[in-house]
Write a protein that holds these residues in place. Structure first.
Motif, short mmCIF file in Angstrom:
data_model
loop_
_atom_site.label_atom_id
_atom_site.label_comp_id
_atom_site.label_asym_id
_atom_site.label_seq_id
_atom_site.Cartn_x
_atom_site.Cartn_y
_atom_site.Cartn_z
N CYS A 7 33.92 47.04 -31.28
CA CYS A 7 32.62 46.89 -30.63
C CYS A 7 32.43 47.75 -29.39
O CYS A 7 31.32 47.89 -28.91
CB CYS A 7 32.35 45.42 -30.30
N GLY A 8 33.51 48.30 -28.87
CA GLY A 8 33.40 49.22 -27.74
C GLY A 8 33.67 48.64 -26.37
O GLY A 8 33.66 49.36 -25.39
N LEU A 9 33.93 47.35 -26.28
CA LEU A 9 34.22 46.77 -24.97
C LEU A 9 35.64 47.06 -24.49
O LEU A 9 35.93 46.89 -23.32
CB LEU A 9 33.96 45.26 -24.99
N GLY A 10 36.52 47.44 -25.40
CA GLY A 10 37.89 47.75 -25.03
C GLY A 10 38.84 46.57 -25.06
O GLY A 10 40.01 46.70 -24.74
N ASP A 11 38.35 45.40 -25.44
CA ASP A 11 39.17 44.20 -25.50
C ASP A 11 39.91 44.10 -26.83
O ASP A 11 39.48 44.70 -27.82
CB ASP A 11 38.30 42.95 -25.32
#
Length: 129
Positions: A7-11
């Motif tokens: 999703c791109g949040l990096g989590d």
């Protein structure tokens, strides 16, 4: 090794969109739902895509193209869509590769919250960049 969420949040996936895909949590905002749907496209979770699509616009099935690889997501803007609202929009660019070619889906998606769950309704507008 921990896998990052698409999703791109990096989590890590297991603490980001994974709980939504597994039905352990509901997306609290329209943006969180949109990000989880991007991840579902990237990971091939067709059931999740259908389950989070509003019944009035939901197709009978989702047939993901195995030659299409979703690579990254950019959230450009959002209106509404908080846990205290019932409608919202999220404008984004979803980057992908198809048959070796790069392309982008640019959409401003509409979301509604019913019975405490955010659902994808339709694109407000979409175009290829």
């Amino acid at each position: 090794m921990t896998t990052r969420c698409p999703c791109g949040l990096g989590d890590p996936y297991d603490t980001c969109c994974g709980p939504f895909h597994q039905g352990r949590r509901k997306a609290p905002t329209a943006e969180a739902l949109m990000r989880s749907r991007f991840s579902a496209f990237a990971l091939g979770h067709e059931d999740y895509l259908l389950a989070t699509w509003h019944p009035s616009t939901r197709p009978a099935s989702v047939d993901l193209d195995p030659d299409q690889r979703w690579t990254h997501l950019e959230v450009l803007s959002r209106t509404g869509g908080t846990p205290f609202q019932t409608t919202g929009t999220v404008e984004f660019r979803a980057h992908y590769r198809w048959q070796g070619q790069r392309d982008v889906l640019h959409e401003n998606s509409r979301f509604v919250r019913e019975d405490g769950a955010w659902l994808y309704l339709s694109p407000a507008e979409s175009r290829s960049d």
